[in-house]
Design an enzyme around this catalytic site. Structure first.
Site, PDB file in Angstrom:
ATOM      1  N   LYS A  38       2.215  18.848  13.540  1.00 22.13           N
ATOM      2  CA  LYS A  38       1.759  20.238  13.371  1.00 22.13           C
ATOM      3  C   LYS A  38       0.416  20.446  14.078  1.00 22.13           C
ATOM      4  CE  LYS A  38      -0.281  18.604   9.225  1.00 22.13           C
ATOM      5  NZ  LYS A  38      -0.153  18.233   7.851  1.00 22.13           N
ATOM      6  N   ARG A 136      -0.900  23.344  -4.200  1.00 23.19           N
ATOM      7  CA  ARG A 136      -0.578  24.160  -3.019  1.00 23.19           C
ATOM      8  C   ARG A 136       0.881  24.586  -3.177  1.00 23.19           C
ATOM      9  NH1 ARG A 136      -2.122  21.241   2.588  1.00 23.19           N
ATOM     10  NH2 ARG A 136      -0.123  20.249   2.264  1.00 23.19           N
ATOM     11  N   HIS A 165       2.841  15.704  -2.141  1.00 18.21           N
ATOM     12  CA  HIS A 165       1.695  15.469  -1.258  1.00 18.21           C
ATOM     13  C   HIS A 165       0.469  15.115  -2.097  1.00 18.21           C
ATOM     14  CE1 HIS A 165      -0.336  15.689   2.569  1.00 18.21           C
ATOM     15  NE2 HIS A 165      -1.162  16.635   2.181  1.00 18.21           N
ATOM     16  N   ARG A 220       5.171   9.983   6.016  1.00 20.45           N
ATOM     17  CA  ARG A 220       4.814  11.173   6.825  1.00 20.45           C
ATOM     18  C   ARG A 220       3.427  11.063   7.433  1.00 20.45           C
ATOM     19  NH1 ARG A 220       5.806  13.963   1.946  1.00 20.45           N
ATOM     20  NH2 ARG A 220       3.594  14.457   1.929  1.00 20.45           N
ATOM     21  N   TYR A 262     -30.808  28.982  22.864  1.00 22.18           N
ATOM     22  CA  TYR A 262     -31.091  30.059  21.912  1.00 22.18           C
ATOM     23  C   TYR A 262     -31.998  29.576  20.785  1.00 22.18           C
ATOM     24  CZ  TYR A 262     -27.053  32.363  24.075  1.00 22.18           C
ATOM     25  OH  TYR A 262     -26.178  32.933  24.955  1.00 22.18           O
ATOM     26  N   CYS A 309     -24.111  26.411  22.978  1.00 26.52           N
ATOM     27  CA  CYS A 309     -23.725  27.789  23.289  1.00 26.52           C
ATOM     28  C   CYS A 309     -22.201  27.905  23.273  1.00 26.52           C
ATOM     29  CB  CYS A 309     -24.258  28.200  24.663  1.00 26.52           C
ATOM     30  SG  CYS A 309     -26.011  27.833  24.902  1.00 26.52           S
ATOM     31  N   ASP A 311     -20.112  28.381  25.846  1.00 24.11           N
ATOM     32  CA  ASP A 311     -19.422  27.718  26.955  1.00 24.11           C
ATOM     33  C   ASP A 311     -20.214  26.579  27.574  1.00 24.11           C
ATOM     34  OD1 ASP A 311     -17.664  29.995  26.802  1.00 24.11           O
ATOM     35  OD2 ASP A 311     -19.249  31.087  27.860  1.00 24.11           O
TER      36      ASP A 311
END
Ligand SMILES: *Cc1c(COP(=O)(O)O)cnc(C)c1O
Length: 372
Positions: A38, A136, A165, A220, A262, A309, A311
């Site tokens: 997943k 869950r 689980h 799993r 920054y 930052c 990028d």
């Protein structure tokens, strides 16, 4: 697709294979493996990883959604695929169209699937999810026997599996044993009631490594297949599959007293070489690694300086005279040193899962090793 930005992730499919074989060695020969792929195979690339695991003899693939299952079928994957998450009734046609196995934990969905299956005249495989303490999805363990019996009576539904689980396999042995006890009792009760579910599974990576009694007849694992450790101090020798690399795009020398990035959270103390790398939080590299994360350049362990930052980010290279084009390793090895996803996770206050899953699709994955 051609990429011009020199930032990429290398995915070593031979290491993937070696980790998979390590798992096979730990479990008994009859025990099957559902490899969890997943979230784009934990950021490693859904299709290439799944193809290689199929070639290596994985028995099942675990995905989160119908969408991931469809991608696998469209790529020609033949293995059975379990959708570990839940699906809505309105979307169930896709299960038949793409031969996907559904997780079920209530009678409403089971009935809807049965109806759909009778229309298609095609029985559907399902795995029933039992909540033994995760809170869950999953039918509460106390109500599970009744639900299984109910679903068992549905003509077009084949209960192929039943699973649970763990909530904290890596940190709480007592609770994990308690969960296992509840699950084991349920399996026994079903057996006594004449219901034998073919596939019984509970073990995630930590279950595989730490709880033999959790293996049943299928495990799993996800994390360990990617060469990552669920906790420190485990004896198994894994090989990290993913490396994250980029190249210096700019290098300059700055005098003392210069603020970097920054907010100027970093100010140069001495004359120093500041390098800019073309990667940032827009690529999923965590911004809270600002002023913390190690980076390997020219075999030296340097550190990110100033805020990361979107990028780009900067590295203080001190007296090291790095050049534009030099390779920078953010995860992986260079020379004798290496940076692991576990190390970054710890610095960033998270788990290695989040580090690798977070890497964005702006970062091309480059594969090595036979594909299938
Ligand atoms: C992701 C997942 C796993 C795999 O967990 P790892 O800790 O990565 O081994 C197993 N079972 C379920 C239900 C999962 O969602």
């Amino acid at each position: 697709m051609r990429y011009y930005r020199p930032t990429w992730a290398e995915v070593n499919l031979n290491n993937l294979k070696d980790n998979f074989r390590q798992v096979k060695k730990i479990i008994s020969p009859q025990t099957k493996v559902m490899a969890c792929v997943k979230a784009d195979a934990y950021g490693h690339g859904l299709v290439p990883v799944s193809k290689r695991l199929q070639a290596e003899g994985a028995d099942f693939l675990g995905v989160a959604s119908i969408d991931e299952g469809i991608k696998l079928r469209q790529a020609g994957i033949r293995l059975p695929i379990l959708i570990l998450g839940l699906v809505f009734e309105k979307d169930t046609s896709a299960l038949f169209e793409y031969r996907l196995t559904a997780t079920v934990c209530d009678s409403g969905l089971a009935a809807a699937l049965n109806k759909k299956a009778s229309l298609f005249r095609k029985p559907l495989n399902v795995h029933i999810k039992v909540d033994t303490g995760m809170g869950r999805i999953g039918v509460l363990h106390a109500e599970a026997e009744e639900l299984v019996k109910k679903i068992h009576r549905l003509k077009f539904i084949n209960i192929e599996g039943i699973f649970t689980h763990f909530a904290f396999a890596e940190s709480n042995r007592d609770f994990t044993r308690y969960q296992l006890g509840l699950f084991g009792r349920l399996i026994n009760d079903l057996y006594r009631a004449g219901i034998r579910v073919p596939l019984i599974h509970s073990a995630n990576s930590m279950g595989v490594l730490g709880y033999q009694g959790s293996h049943f007849n299928m495990v799993r694992p996800g994390l360990v297949i990617y060469g990552l450790y669920p906790k420190r101090g485990l004896k198994i020798k894994l090989k990290p599959v993913l490396s994250l690399k980029t190249r210096v795009v700019f290098a300059k020398q700055l005098p003392p007293g210069c603020g970097i990035s920054y907010g100027h959270t970093y100010v140069t103390r001495n004359k120093t070489n500041i390098l800019t790398l073309p990667i940032g939080y827009g690529d999923g590299y965590p911004r809270n690694l600002s002023n913390l994360a190690p980076v390997l350049i020219r075999g030296r362990r340097l550190k990110v300086c100033g805020r990361i930052c979107m990028d780009q980010m900067m590295v203080d290279a001190g007296a090291l005279r790095a050049k534009v084009g030099d390779e920078a390793v953010l995860i992986g090895s260079q020379g004798k040193d290496k940076i692991t996803s576990e190390e970054l996770a710890e610095l960033s206050g998270t788990i290695p899962y989040e580090i690798v899953c977070g890497l964005g699709n702006r970062i091309p994955r480059v594969y090595s090793g036979p594909k299938d």
